[in-house]
Design a protein around this motif. Structure first.
Motif, PDB file in Angstrom:
ATOM      1  N   THR A  73     -20.571  -5.615   0.165  1.00 36.31           N
ATOM      2  CA  THR A  73     -19.256  -6.252   0.203  1.00 36.31           C
ATOM      3  C   THR A  73     -18.224  -5.148   0.422  1.00 36.31           C
ATOM      4  O   THR A  73     -18.211  -4.164  -0.313  1.00 36.31           O
ATOM      5  CB  THR A  73     -18.968  -6.997  -1.112  1.00 36.31           C
ATOM      6  N   LEU A  74     -17.366  -5.327   1.434  1.00 35.74           N
ATOM      7  CA  LEU A  74     -16.452  -4.262   1.834  1.00 35.74           C
ATOM      8  C   LEU A  74     -14.990  -4.698   1.843  1.00 35.74           C
ATOM      9  O   LEU A  74     -14.680  -5.852   2.140  1.00 35.74           O
ATOM     10  CB  LEU A  74     -16.808  -3.764   3.239  1.00 35.74           C
ATOM     11  N   ALA A  75     -14.117  -3.750   1.543  1.00 38.65           N
ATOM     12  CA  ALA A  75     -12.662  -3.877   1.707  1.00 38.65           C
ATOM     13  C   ALA A  75     -12.083  -2.492   1.432  1.00 38.65           C
ATOM     14  O   ALA A  75     -11.844  -2.125   0.285  1.00 38.65           O
ATOM     15  CB  ALA A  75     -12.066  -4.913   0.764  1.00 38.65           C
ATOM     16  N   ALA A  76     -11.895  -1.716   2.475  1.00 41.19           N
ATOM     17  CA  ALA A  76     -11.464  -0.328   2.327  1.00 41.19           C
ATOM     18  C   ALA A  76     -10.052  -0.198   1.795  1.00 41.19           C
ATOM     19  O   ALA A  76      -9.684   0.859   1.288  1.00 41.19           O
ATOM     20  CB  ALA A  76     -11.578   0.398   3.671  1.00 41.19           C
ATOM     21  N   ASN A  77      -9.252  -1.239   1.901  1.00 39.22           N
ATOM     22  CA  ASN A  77      -7.850  -1.123   1.503  1.00 39.22           C
ATOM     23  C   ASN A  77      -7.512  -1.920   0.244  1.00 39.22           C
ATOM     24  O   ASN A  77      -6.371  -2.300   0.048  1.00 39.22           O
ATOM     25  CB  ASN A  77      -6.931  -1.500   2.674  1.00 39.22           C
TER      26      ASN A  77
ATOM     27  N   PRO B  87      -3.185  -7.232   4.369  1.00 35.10           N
ATOM     28  CA  PRO B  87      -2.511  -6.772   3.153  1.00 35.10           C
ATOM     29  C   PRO B  87      -1.611  -7.820   2.503  1.00 35.10           C
ATOM     30  O   PRO B  87      -0.890  -7.512   1.567  1.00 35.10           O
ATOM     31  CB  PRO B  87      -1.681  -5.590   3.658  1.00 35.10           C
ATOM     32  N   HIS B  88      -1.678  -9.052   2.939  1.00 37.71           N
ATOM     33  CA  HIS B  88      -0.746 -10.082   2.487  1.00 37.71           C
ATOM     34  C   HIS B  88      -1.231 -10.903   1.291  1.00 37.71           C
ATOM     35  O   HIS B  88      -0.574 -11.865   0.912  1.00 37.71           O
ATOM     36  CB  HIS B  88      -0.443 -11.035   3.651  1.00 37.71           C
ATOM     37  N   VAL B  89      -2.376 -10.560   0.721  1.00 33.22           N
ATOM     38  CA  VAL B  89      -2.893 -11.345  -0.402  1.00 33.22           C
ATOM     39  C   VAL B  89      -1.848 -11.496  -1.507  1.00 33.22           C
ATOM     40  O   VAL B  89      -1.637 -12.611  -1.998  1.00 33.22           O
ATOM     41  CB  VAL B  89      -4.223 -10.756  -0.938  1.00 33.22           C
TER      42      VAL B  89
ATOM     43  N   ALA C  34      -5.165  -9.866 -10.092  1.00 29.63           N
ATOM     44  CA  ALA C  34      -4.682  -8.998 -11.170  1.00 29.63           C
ATOM     45  C   ALA C  34      -5.463  -7.704 -11.224  1.00 29.63           C
ATOM     46  O   ALA C  34      -6.691  -7.685 -11.138  1.00 29.63           O
ATOM     47  CB  ALA C  34      -4.778  -9.728 -12.515  1.00 29.63           C
ATOM     48  N   GLY C  35      -4.740  -6.592 -11.342  1.00 29.88           N
ATOM     49  CA  GLY C  35      -5.351  -5.290 -11.457  1.00 29.88           C
ATOM     50  C   GLY C  35      -5.711  -4.642 -10.133  1.00 29.88           C
ATOM     51  O   GLY C  35      -6.309  -3.567 -10.101  1.00 29.88           O
ATOM     52  N   LEU C  36      -5.358  -5.300  -9.033  1.00 23.58           N
ATOM     53  CA  LEU C  36      -5.688  -4.763  -7.708  1.00 23.58           C
ATOM     54  C   LEU C  36      -4.436  -4.473  -6.904  1.00 23.58           C
ATOM     55  O   LEU C  36      -3.417  -5.136  -7.042  1.00 23.58           O
ATOM     56  CB  LEU C  36      -6.558  -5.765  -6.929  1.00 23.58           C
ATOM     57  N   THR C  37      -4.539  -3.481  -6.058  1.00 29.45           N
ATOM     58  CA  THR C  37      -3.489  -3.147  -5.112  1.00 29.45           C
ATOM     59  C   THR C  37      -4.048  -3.241  -3.728  1.00 29.45           C
ATOM     60  O   THR C  37      -5.116  -2.720  -3.465  1.00 29.45           O
ATOM     61  CB  THR C  37      -2.976  -1.702  -5.351  1.00 29.45           C
TER      62      THR C  37
ATOM     63  N   SER D 137      -9.401   3.775  -8.035  1.00 28.23           N
ATOM     64  CA  SER D 137     -10.741   3.630  -7.461  1.00 28.23           C
ATOM     65  C   SER D 137     -10.792   2.373  -6.593  1.00 28.23           C
ATOM     66  O   SER D 137      -9.968   1.471  -6.731  1.00 28.23           O
ATOM     67  CB  SER D 137     -11.793   3.561  -8.574  1.00 28.23           C
ATOM     68  N   ARG D 138     -11.763   2.339  -5.715  1.00 28.39           N
ATOM     69  CA  ARG D 138     -11.900   1.179  -4.825  1.00 28.39           C
ATOM     70  C   ARG D 138     -12.425  -0.034  -5.598  1.00 28.39           C
ATOM     71  O   ARG D 138     -13.252   0.094  -6.493  1.00 28.39           O
ATOM     72  CB  ARG D 138     -12.863   1.487  -3.687  1.00 28.39           C
ATOM     73  N   PHE D 139     -11.958  -1.203  -5.205  1.00 31.12           N
ATOM     74  CA  PHE D 139     -12.448  -2.453  -5.792  1.00 31.12           C
ATOM     75  C   PHE D 139     -13.893  -2.690  -5.362  1.00 31.12           C
ATOM     76  O   PHE D 139     -14.755  -3.012  -6.181  1.00 31.12           O
ATOM     77  CB  PHE D 139     -11.544  -3.609  -5.354  1.00 31.12           C
TER      78      PHE D 139
END
Length: 194
Positions: free
Chosen positions: A142-146, A177-179, A191-194, A153-155
């Motif tokens: 499962t990927l999402a580099a941003n 990036p619009h989530v 919550a807790g993610l950027t 750290s990465r999600f």
């Protein structure tokens, strides 16, 4: 200083021009390899070609149709990488399965042998517990580099290198990036993610 910079620039330009005339070694048929990358996106809860909300056929959608194409490609060349680009778990009445231990869409991707699942914005529609449960159930990467956690750290992983018959292919996952904007009414969903 300017004279050195001009000399260096001229030297580098000459190397670039001369490199265009360097002999190119041909690749023989024995050395040539083909890797096929197949991708899906925006499956939105469609396993079968059916729109459950309107109870009508949807002949152009669904993993069942995709599976036939995947089988054909793998019969022609076993070096296939299968990637889903997100917006997978939401829509077409798939929400009725959200409390199942493993969502049917994840079961299907596992059955089909997907190598990579790039997260889409709709994966955040049902909250972090739901998303984390499905990430854990997916057999591929499962990927999402941003997407990052608050600690930096990465999600999930940003990329995956897959080797097929000695050929290494890097798959990088990115999400719109619009989530936070699209999920503004339910900030607990990310919550807790950027």
């Amino acid at each position: 200083m300017k004279k050195v910079s001009k000399s260096l620039s001229l030297f580098l330009a000459m190397i670039m021009v001369l490199s265009m005339f360097a002999p190119v070694l041909p690749v023989t048929a024995e050395e040539s390899k083909t890797v096929t990358i197949l991708g899906t996106s925006d499956m939105h809860g469609r396993i079968f070609p059916w729109e459950y909300a309107t109870n009508t056929p949807d002949d152009d959608a669904g993993y069942a149709l995709i599976q036939n194409l995947v089988k054909q490609e793998k019969a022609n060349n076993p070096n296939v990488i299968l990637v889903d680009n997100g917006d997978t778990l939401q829509d077409n009445m798939a929400e009725i399965f959200n409390n199942d231990p493993v969502h049917p869409m994840i079961n299907v991707m596992n059955y089909m042998g997907y190598d990579v699942w790039n997260l889409g914005n709709h994966e955040f529609n049902f909250g972090m517990d739901f998303l984390n449960k499905n990430i854990a159930a997916f057999n591929g990467a499962t990927l999402a580099a941003n997407i990052y956690k608050e600690d930096g750290s990465r999600f999930v992983n940003g990329y995956k290198i897959i080797e097929k018959d000695g050929v290494r292919v890097a798959i990088v996952g990115l999400i719109a990036p619009h989530v936070p904007t699209w999920e503004a009414a339910t900030p607990e969903h990310f919550a807790g993610l950027t």
